[in-house]
Enzyme design. Sequence first.
Site, PDB file in Angstrom:
ATOM      1  N   ARG A  15      28.351  65.350  39.536  1.00 14.01           N
ATOM      2  CA  ARG A  15      29.267  64.751  38.568  1.00 14.01           C
ATOM      3  C   ARG A  15      28.670  63.534  37.846  1.00 14.01           C
ATOM      4  O   ARG A  15      29.207  63.065  36.858  1.00 14.01           O
ATOM      5  CB  ARG A  15      30.585  64.349  39.276  1.00 14.01           C
ATOM      6  CG  ARG A  15      31.410  65.540  39.729  1.00 14.01           C
ATOM      7  CD  ARG A  15      32.523  65.115  40.697  1.00 14.01           C
ATOM      8  NE  ARG A  15      32.044  64.977  42.073  1.00 14.01           N
ATOM      9  CZ  ARG A  15      32.799  64.575  43.098  1.00 14.01           C
ATOM     10  NH1 ARG A  15      34.060  64.241  42.893  1.00 14.01           N
ATOM     11  NH2 ARG A  15      32.288  64.481  44.313  1.00 14.01           N
ATOM     12  N   LYS A  22      22.212  60.337  42.965  1.00 15.24           N
ATOM     13  CA  LYS A  22      23.342  59.416  42.731  1.00 15.24           C
ATOM     14  C   LYS A  22      23.157  58.039  43.358  1.00 15.24           C
ATOM     15  O   LYS A  22      23.380  57.019  42.713  1.00 15.24           O
ATOM     16  CB  LYS A  22      24.625  60.067  43.271  1.00 15.24           C
ATOM     17  CG  LYS A  22      25.806  59.134  43.288  1.00 15.24           C
ATOM     18  CD  LYS A  22      27.117  59.846  43.325  1.00 15.24           C
ATOM     19  CE  LYS A  22      27.480  60.365  44.685  1.00 15.24           C
ATOM     20  NZ  LYS A  22      28.814  60.993  44.681  1.00 15.24           N
ATOM     21  N   GLU A 152      41.248  67.891  52.236  1.00 15.15           N
ATOM     22  CA  GLU A 152      40.575  67.629  50.959  1.00 15.15           C
ATOM     23  C   GLU A 152      41.469  68.031  49.792  1.00 15.15           C
ATOM     24  O   GLU A 152      42.275  68.949  49.902  1.00 15.15           O
ATOM     25  CB  GLU A 152      39.255  68.404  50.901  1.00 15.15           C
ATOM     26  CG  GLU A 152      38.208  67.906  51.867  1.00 15.15           C
ATOM     27  CD  GLU A 152      37.906  66.423  51.687  1.00 15.15           C
ATOM     28  OE1 GLU A 152      37.472  66.030  50.597  1.00 15.15           O
ATOM     29  OE2 GLU A 152      38.110  65.660  52.651  1.00 15.15           O
ATOM     30  N   ASN A 225      31.419  58.640  41.742  1.00 20.20           N
ATOM     31  CA  ASN A 225      31.049  60.041  41.539  1.00 20.20           C
ATOM     32  C   ASN A 225      30.640  60.321  40.103  1.00 20.20           C
ATOM     33  O   ASN A 225      30.080  61.371  39.809  1.00 20.20           O
ATOM     34  CB  ASN A 225      32.217  60.955  41.914  1.00 20.20           C
ATOM     35  CG  ASN A 225      32.577  60.815  43.391  1.00 20.20           C
ATOM     36  OD1 ASN A 225      31.725  60.950  44.268  1.00 20.20           O
ATOM     37  ND2 ASN A 225      33.825  60.501  43.666  1.00 20.20           N
ATOM     38  N   ARG A 330       6.213  35.242  29.195  1.00 20.87           N
ATOM     39  CA  ARG A 330       5.842  36.529  29.796  1.00 20.87           C
ATOM     40  C   ARG A 330       5.299  36.281  31.200  1.00 20.87           C
ATOM     41  O   ARG A 330       5.081  35.141  31.600  1.00 20.87           O
ATOM     42  CB  ARG A 330       4.865  37.255  28.876  1.00 20.87           C
ATOM     43  CG  ARG A 330       5.608  37.771  27.604  1.00 20.87           C
ATOM     44  CD  ARG A 330       4.655  38.264  26.557  1.00 20.87           C
ATOM     45  NE  ARG A 330       3.710  39.210  27.123  1.00 20.87           N
ATOM     46  CZ  ARG A 330       2.483  39.422  26.623  1.00 20.87           C
ATOM     47  NH1 ARG A 330       2.064  38.747  25.558  1.00 20.87           N
ATOM     48  NH2 ARG A 330       1.694  40.302  27.174  1.00 20.87           N
ATOM     49  N   LYS A 348       1.960  33.453  27.912  1.00 18.18           N
ATOM     50  CA  LYS A 348       1.667  34.523  28.858  1.00 18.18           C
ATOM     51  C   LYS A 348       0.594  34.075  29.824  1.00 18.18           C
ATOM     52  O   LYS A 348      -0.440  33.562  29.395  1.00 18.18           O
ATOM     53  CB  LYS A 348       1.184  35.767  28.102  1.00 18.18           C
ATOM     54  CG  LYS A 348       1.016  36.985  29.010  1.00 18.18           C
ATOM     55  CD  LYS A 348      -0.172  37.860  28.628  1.00 18.18           C
ATOM     56  CE  LYS A 348      -1.464  37.239  29.095  1.00 18.18           C
ATOM     57  NZ  LYS A 348      -2.635  38.099  28.877  1.00 18.18           N
ATOM     58  N   SER A 402      -2.264  21.607  13.793  1.00 22.48           N
ATOM     59  CA  SER A 402      -1.481  22.793  13.452  1.00 22.48           C
ATOM     60  C   SER A 402      -2.373  23.926  13.004  1.00 22.48           C
ATOM     61  O   SER A 402      -3.410  23.718  12.383  1.00 22.48           O
ATOM     62  CB  SER A 402      -0.505  22.467  12.318  1.00 22.48           C
ATOM     63  OG  SER A 402       0.457  21.566  12.788  1.00 22.48           O
ATOM     64  N   ARG A 437     -13.533  23.582   8.642  1.00 24.84           N
ATOM     65  CA  ARG A 437     -12.934  24.024   7.376  1.00 24.84           C
ATOM     66  C   ARG A 437     -13.840  23.544   6.250  1.00 24.84           C
ATOM     67  O   ARG A 437     -14.571  22.570   6.402  1.00 24.84           O
ATOM     68  CB  ARG A 437     -11.499  23.513   7.220  1.00 24.84           C
ATOM     69  CG  ARG A 437     -11.311  22.007   7.233  1.00 24.84           C
ATOM     70  CD  ARG A 437      -9.885  21.642   6.784  1.00 24.84           C
ATOM     71  NE  ARG A 437      -9.002  21.275   7.855  1.00 24.84           N
ATOM     72  CZ  ARG A 437      -8.637  20.008   8.112  1.00 24.84           C
ATOM     73  NH1 ARG A 437      -9.072  18.988   7.418  1.00 24.84           N
ATOM     74  NH2 ARG A 437      -7.807  19.768   9.092  1.00 24.84           N
TER      75      ARG A 437
END
Length: 448
Positions: A15, A22, A152, A225, A330, A348, A402, A437
């Site tokens: 069921r 189950k 039953e 069930n 993470r 992480k 940054s 840079r």
Amino acid sequence: MELKSLVLAAGKGTRMKSDLPKVIHKVNGIPMVEKILNELDKLNVEENILILGHKKELILNELGEIKYVTQEEQLGTGHAVLQAKEILKDYDGDVMILCGDTPLLKSDTLKEMYDYHKSTKAMTTILTSIYENPFGYGRIVKEGENVVAIVEEKEANEEIKAIKEVNAGVYCCNAKELFKALDQVKNDNEKGEYYLTDIIKIQVSENKKISSFVLKDNEEILGVNSKVELAKASKVLRNRKNKELMEKGVILIDPETTYIEDTVDVGRDTVLYPTVILQGETEIGEGCEIIGNTRIIDSKLGNNVVIESSVIEESIVEDLVTMGPFAHLRPKSHLKNKVHIGNFVEVKKSTLEPGVKAGHLTYLGNATVGKNTNIGAGTITCNYDGVNKFDTIIGEEVFIGSSSMLVAPLNIGDRALTGAGSVITKNVPAQALAVERTKQLTKLKWRK
Ligand code: UD1
Ligand code: CA
């Protein structure tokens, strides 16, 4: 205590309409059969024996080491119990039989039932419930105080269907007497199954006394069930968990919309806002504030931590950390005291020493960041070359400008600086400034 348990978990659970057996469907985070075993553990039962059959490997995978017997063919609950006859052949104590699909039973109830069983000296005691809607359960047929049969649903006539006392599926009996009766159970019924419940009429025919122990709280009887009942059972357990935490001093702004699994612990005065999800082996300290849309799984948080709309997986977060909105830890991340990570920061497998700040738009993977270091917005540890992962080690009180790209493996010494927008590929000694840079070109009056 001369008591062993038998937990029936061999059935297909047709069921449920599922590929999983189950009893490993989870109720508030734990497989329902494990929930039952946890309750039995509180009872000091000598040993638990599972009856497994349908897809038993999946159940064993979920539960780890456990004593069990196999019911090769699922010929009914009576046949299931009979599989334990051999393993219990030298045992003359009591057994408590339970179904693997009734996860709301409490250890206190089972204990009271067993004490009652001992006090009445009945041959068998059945846990029952007076149920307004008895449909589907076995009905308890009595003569006076004594139980004479369990019928039953499928076998019941109208008169029996009207009986409101139902079988909760838990039984106590002496082991030898149990198997003696079971040997006589036949399968001449609607389902063609060997019903465990038929031991009652057999014992009654031998003038044995059968008692029923009526549940005080009907909630506990629910057998799962179907998936509708699975959700019902989960909700009951969730409410119990929420209540237990509130009674311990945790503040739930809206218990209805807070999802906390059974395995989680939370300290007093911590405030949990609506839509918070706490799962697995998670432990949260005192005085924290966990705000909406946060999901924490298998993690440990210290005291006075503030988290907003973030995800934390398998990580450690120490006292006074502030995090989010929209941050993601993470697995194997460790944020020490007073670390702050802000919007869109992903960490992480990294350790951030006390006082580290990474306020915005950053990825830190396979990194160690020293005390009080500031990570500028848009910084990325480039830890992966497509094949291998490499470490980035950043010292104390470093200032990462940054949008620095930190190409690992890389070592940046204490109090060093990197210029904004630099791609750093070589180690930077302590106190040095590294800029990568081209010089800025400025053309005056370029635009007319
Ligand atoms: C059973 C009882 C019923 C009771 C109800 C309580 C019987 C005949 N009926 O009905 O009186 O009111 O529980 O919830 O016992 N199982 C096996 N092997 C089998 C068949 C079942 O191990 O061959 C296991 C199942 O995995 C399950 C448990 O026994 O964990 C109960 O079986 P289920 O089919 O759910 O019985 P119900 O119809 O609910
Ligand atoms: Ca059932």
